[in-house]
Write a protein that holds these residues in place. Structure first.
Motif, PDB file in Angstrom:
ATOM      1  N   HIS A   6      44.431  50.768  41.300  1.00 22.22           N
ATOM      2  CA  HIS A   6      45.699  51.154  40.679  1.00 22.22           C
ATOM      3  C   HIS A   6      45.558  52.516  40.010  1.00 22.22           C
ATOM      4  O   HIS A   6      44.586  52.764  39.291  1.00 22.22           O
TER       5      HIS A   6
ATOM      6  N   LEU B 217      45.717  47.431  36.950  1.00 17.44           N
ATOM      7  CA  LEU B 217      46.783  48.273  36.396  1.00 17.44           C
ATOM      8  C   LEU B 217      46.654  48.368  34.877  1.00 17.44           C
ATOM      9  O   LEU B 217      46.819  49.445  34.300  1.00 17.44           O
TER      10      LEU B 217
ATOM     11  N   THR C 184      52.076  52.816  47.930  1.00 19.33           N
ATOM     12  CA  THR C 184      50.881  52.007  48.131  1.00 19.33           C
ATOM     13  C   THR C 184      50.220  52.484  49.417  1.00 19.33           C
ATOM     14  O   THR C 184      50.813  52.399  50.494  1.00 19.33           O
TER      15      THR C 184
END
Length: 751
Positions: free
Chosen positions: A36, A116, A196
């Motif tokens: 992330h 994250l 992504t």
């Protein structure tokens, strides 16, 4: 079974997936060991980074890397000459390219971690020391530094004056000289920007990106990182709102690809809501309208000029002042447009760019003229109605605006209006009625599509376009089903995939006319092949027949003159031992034909407001919008498009304003708590009418595109209604209650 689908109010193909959560957006794709990335935003508007310390972040277990300008210059930007499909003139912003700071909240680092939460925490440990330079973000103080608003940009039409404005204005019996202003607006789609990147062992990249053009994102990645397009696949099956915010690749795409290619790992980067305010917006604009007319309301002269802001590194331009000569019969029109470079990010196309802005001022000025002449605002517009685009001296390809006026006025009850401002009242509520005209371009762009029909009667159509909530999936399937005469449920539409046939970015209200026409033509090629194969059958009545001789309906081919001559599509394929028929079509607009005409959509908007005479609160209570949009391909999705446009018009008129703190050069209301937008409780009864006329100059499917036209003119109609209610003419958007009560804040402080 009926196969008459075009125009019908079909439900969205992807609707169930969206409301049940089955539809996956760019940030919702995962794979094992996905990293992330969190972007660190800069804190100054102009200067340079003296020092950036990432050691504290890197000490944390699970933080993989922190990318800054110090460890990326040689890793990207291999082609500095690239231009994306929506780039204005100038040099595109290059994230992490140098220590230079060009605007506030510029990305200065990317923290990549195994989770994250860890990446977010570590991002706060990155320490940045700046050398600050004096910045300037105030439009009104820099008008003398403005530049001509011209340049090479797709869809931009340089201002073109006709006749002799000065002479005509000087001789006009009635004159107006007016100034209008609106501040910056930000797109704020529900889905925030995310990318992504799935890194594969062979170096191939599969990228899930929030974008209005997968091919544009692929082009960007290929040019910037020097990666062959064959090694890049960009997917964007669903987009949670866009409004122009992802016409251009935004910096999260760069960050995610940078991290993935350097770490050889899959990486996801999603921006925060405040970071969504750090790139692109509808530009702050000051407009001047001078109108000269005869006492009976005939227009003699129109001057429309505008100043708007742009960045230091690109010249953002849009069609702000170009609408007068398209809307009204006036022989002397002067158009001037200038942009002011400031220390801000480049503005970005936002639903009906230029049109929503320019028509607001033009239609407000027309209302002011009507009151000065004591002529009904609708009558004034009809008196100056034009059947040709005066700026080009060309007839319109189609135009039902006069009928839009009639139907909308009748539905609204306009004949019952008391013209005297402040004369209509209900208790403490002052009632105001206003109207305005809308106009937008009817564009067709190059596009390719494929159609694959299989022996089991299933049809797949595809194009690398996008569906940003407009209903593209559904209309593609409707066009295909009707063209080949097969059941709607047997059609699958594919889009949002860079491996599909070429399509430009989804924008400008051009997708239905472009991709829709390409899909139709691809299906016609399949139909032609089927008919040819049917003609090869023993004793076939279709031998030598043309498409004009038959009907494709109910999954059959039937002779037009003799209904007894009929054969099912599946029977043709079975007897001819054909597993599938695959055809592609490349649409190239016939510009020789199209350029003989002015091509536009139009609208007539009528609005009612109620203004509390004690508190100044404004409530829009009714809107009627009649649309000239050519053939409507799906009345349900089209209704939703116009409904959304009207909602945004109400929001633009009364609420939306990005407030700049010039001390810091930053938009400070950068969240949905402080950036006010219209909500359900603000919505009135919205009545939408379509006045259809198939336009086969613009497209083979007869459509002109309606994505933008629903917004244009709405803010002006509401502003005109506020004047009718209160007798106060407010020439600044948004129209807040302090302005309705005559308590204006200084405009210079805002811009």
């Amino acid at each position: 079974m009926a196969t008459d689908y075009i125009g019908k109010p079909k439900n969205r193909i992807e609707g169930r997936d969206k409301v049940t959560g089955a539809a996956k957006y760019a940030a919702e794709f995962h794979e094992p060991d996905l990293l992330h990335g969190v972007v660190v935003s800069g804190a100054i508007a102009k200067g340079r980074i003296k020092n950036i310390n990432t050691s504290k972040a890197l000490e944390l277990d699970g933080v993989v890397q922190v990318f800054t300008h110090e460890n990326t210059p040689s890793l990207a930007w291999l082609d500095l000459s690239y231009k994306d499909m929506d780039a204005p003139p100038g040099d595109p912003f290059r994230p992490l390219h140098s220590d230079e700071i060009q605007f506030n909240m510029q990305p200065v680092a990317l923290v990549v971690a195994k989770s994250l939460e860890l990446a977010k925490y570590a991002s706060h440990l990155v320490e940045v020391e700046y050398e600050e330079k004096e910045h300037d973000t105030k439009l009104i103080d820099n008008l003398e530094k403005s530049e001509k608003g011209i340049g090479l940009r797709a869809g931009f039409e340089p201002p073109k004056s006709i006749g002799d404005f000065e002479k005509a204005f000087d001789s006009a019996e009635v004159k107006l000289d007016l100034e209008y202003f609106h501040g910056a607006e930000h797109h704020n789609p529900m889905e925030m920007h995310a990318s992504t990147v799935i890194y594969e062992e062979d170096g191939n990249l599969t990228i899930y990106d929030k974008t209005q053009g997968v091919l544009n994102s692929r082009h960007y990645v290929s040019m910037v990182f020097g990666i062959s397009r064959k090694k890049i696949k960009v997917l964007s099956p669903y987009v949670g709102g866009a409004f122009g915010s992802c016409l251009r690749p935004q910096y999260q795409l760069f960050m995610a690809v940078l991290a993935a290619t350097q770490l050889k790992r899959s990486v996801k980067v999603e921006l925060t809501r405040p970071q969504m305010f750090s790139f692109g917006h509808r530009p702050i604009t000051i407009q001047n309208l001078k109108i000269g007319a005869s006492p009976d309301g005939r227009l003699k002269a129109i001057h429309h000029s505008a100043y708007s802001e742009t960045s230091r590194f690109e010249k953002y331009i849009e069609n702000i002042v170009n609408w007068s000569a398209k809307l009204y019969n006036c022989d002397n029109i002067e158009e001037k447009y200038r942009v002011v470079p400031l220390d801000m990010y480049t503005p970005l196309d936002m639903r009906a760019p230029g049109g929503a802005t320019g028509v607001y001022a033009l239609e407000s000025a027309m209302d002011e003229l009507a009151y000065k002449l004591k002529i009904d605002p609708l009558e004034l517009r009809l008196k100056n109605y034009t059947e040709e685009d005066k700026s080009q001296g060309k007839p319109f390809s189609s135009k039902t605006l006069k009928e839009c006026y009639r139907q909308a006025a009748e539905r609204f009850g306009w004949e019952n209006r008391n013209p005297e401002p402040g004369s209509m009242k209900e208790g403490h509520q002052l009632i105001g009625w206003g109207m305005a005209t809308g106009i937008w371009d009817a564009l067709q762009m190059p596009a390719r599509a494929k159609a694959v029909l299989t022996a089991d009667g299933k049809l797949e159509v595809g194009s690398a376009t996008a569906d940003i909530g407009t209903g593209t999936y559904t209309i593609m399937a409707q066009i295909a089903a009707e063209t080949l005469g097969i059941p709607f449920e047997n059609v699958t539409a594919k889009l949002g995939d860079s491996s599909l046939p070429f399509a430009l970015i989804e924008g400008g209200s051009a997708t239905a006319a472009s991709v829709g026409s390409a899909v139709k033509s691809a299906c016609l090629k399949v139909a032609k092949k089927l008919l040819k194969e049917a003609g090869k059958l023993k004793n076939s009545p279709f031998k030598g027949a043309d498409l004009e001789d038959v009907i494709f309906a109910d999954a059959k081919i039937t002779d037009k003159k003799n209904a007894a001559w009929s054969i099912s599509i599946s029977e043709v394929m079975k007897k001819r031992e054909i597993d599938k028929i695959k055809k592609k079509y490349a649409l190239i607009p016939n510009m020789l034909k199209q350029n003989k005409y002015g091509r536009n959509t139009h609208s007539a908007v009528f609005a009612e407001v109620k203004v509390d005479e004690d508190l100044g609160t404004i409530k829009v209570t009714r809107v009627v919008s009649a649309i000239d949009g050519g053939k409507i391909l799906n009345h349900k999705t089209a209704h939703s498009q116009i409904l959304g446009g009207v909602v945004w018009g109400i929001s633009m008129a009364l609420e939306e304003d990005s407030f700049m703190d010039h001390n810091f050069g930053r938009f400070i209301n950068h969240d949905l708590a402080e950036y006010h937008i219209a909500i359900n409780a603000d919505m009135p009864d919205i009545d939408i009418l379509f006045v259809e006329e198939e336009d086969h100059i613009v497209s083979s499917v007869g459509a002109k595109g309606i994505g933008e036209i629903g917004l244009v003119g709405v803010a002006a109609a509401i502003g005109n209604a506020v004047y009718h209610a209160t007798g106060r003419r407010i020439r600044e958007l948004p129209i807040t209650l302090d302005k309705a009560m005559g308590l204006h804040t200084a405009k210079a402080e805002q811009i």
